[in-house]
Scaffold this active site. Sequence first.
Site, short mmCIF file in Angstrom:
data_model
loop_
_atom_site.label_atom_id
_atom_site.label_comp_id
_atom_site.label_asym_id
_atom_site.label_seq_id
_atom_site.Cartn_x
_atom_site.Cartn_y
_atom_site.Cartn_z
N ILE A 33 29.81 45.78 50.01
CA ILE A 33 29.21 46.92 49.32
C ILE A 33 29.36 46.80 47.80
O ILE A 33 28.61 47.43 47.05
CB ILE A 33 29.86 48.24 49.85
CG1 ILE A 33 28.93 49.41 49.65
CG2 ILE A 33 31.23 48.49 49.23
CD1 ILE A 33 29.32 50.63 50.48
N ASN A 87 42.15 37.74 51.83
CA ASN A 87 43.27 38.40 51.17
C ASN A 87 44.24 38.82 52.27
O ASN A 87 43.83 39.44 53.25
CB ASN A 87 42.80 39.62 50.38
CG ASN A 87 41.98 39.22 49.16
OD1 ASN A 87 42.33 38.26 48.47
ND2 ASN A 87 40.90 39.92 48.89
N GLY A 93 45.91 42.04 47.35
CA GLY A 93 44.65 42.72 47.10
C GLY A 93 43.89 43.11 48.35
O GLY A 93 42.75 43.55 48.27
N HIS A 100 38.96 39.94 57.58
CA HIS A 100 37.59 39.63 57.13
C HIS A 100 37.62 38.43 56.21
O HIS A 100 38.49 38.31 55.35
CB HIS A 100 36.94 40.83 56.43
CG HIS A 100 37.78 41.44 55.35
ND1 HIS A 100 38.83 42.28 55.63
CD2 HIS A 100 37.74 41.32 54.00
CE1 HIS A 100 39.39 42.66 54.49
NE2 HIS A 100 38.76 42.08 53.48
N HIS A 102 35.80 36.59 53.30
CA HIS A 102 34.82 36.76 52.23
C HIS A 102 34.07 35.44 52.04
O HIS A 102 34.70 34.39 51.90
CB HIS A 102 35.52 37.04 50.88
CG HIS A 102 36.19 38.37 50.76
ND1 HIS A 102 35.62 39.44 50.10
CD2 HIS A 102 37.41 38.79 51.19
CE1 HIS A 102 36.46 40.47 50.12
NE2 HIS A 102 37.55 40.10 50.77
P1 AMP Z 1 39.76 43.10 50.73
O1 AMP Z 1 40.21 43.44 49.32
O2 AMP Z 1 39.89 41.64 51.04
O3 AMP Z 1 40.41 43.99 51.76
O4 AMP Z 1 38.20 43.35 50.74
C1 AMP Z 1 37.60 44.50 51.22
C2 AMP Z 1 36.14 44.40 50.84
O5 AMP Z 1 35.43 45.36 51.59
C3 AMP Z 1 35.86 44.69 49.35
O6 AMP Z 1 35.22 43.55 48.77
C4 AMP Z 1 34.94 45.92 49.39
O7 AMP Z 1 33.93 45.89 48.41
C5 AMP Z 1 34.38 45.84 50.80
N1 AMP Z 1 33.94 47.10 51.37
C6 AMP Z 1 34.59 48.29 51.35
N2 AMP Z 1 33.91 49.23 52.01
C7 AMP Z 1 32.79 48.63 52.48
C8 AMP Z 1 31.65 49.08 53.25
N3 AMP Z 1 31.54 50.34 53.67
N4 AMP Z 1 30.67 48.17 53.52
C9 AMP Z 1 30.77 46.90 53.08
N5 AMP Z 1 31.81 46.43 52.36
C10 AMP Z 1 32.80 47.27 52.07
#
Ligand code: AMP
Length: 106
Positions: A33, A87, A93, A100, A102
Amino acid sequence: MSMDDCLFCKIINKEVDSEIVHEDEICVAFNDINPKARVHLLIVPRKHIAKISNIEEGDEKIMGHLIKIAKDLAERFECKGYQLLFNVGREAGQIIFHVHLHLMGN
Ligand code: AMP
Ligand code: ZN
């Protein structure tokens, strides 16, 4: 965080909208997002695993599959080069506690 209040479980179950680009029996991939690159996808196992440090014996197939799908998606979105990142832990972070991968590509 339990599965019940997990944002990514809700995305996987289509209870929360997202821009899904791939799904199969093991994982779902959707647009981040808040993209940090031209292509920024999150590749998420259907199994709720809070963080990499919690993976168990038997999860190797899932984790390998995430990398294979990342490679396929990088090709599909014509990334010249890309970064793959997990992460692990709040201190690194991690803000969503459902594993997930990235994929950030240009
Ligand atoms: P992390 O910091 O590795 O936990 O990454 C979480 C990621 O999820 C971040 O890059 C956010 O921008 C992304 N994120 C959070 N909410 C959503 C959402 N509703 N849809 C898609 N991505 C999201
Ligand atoms: Zn979850």
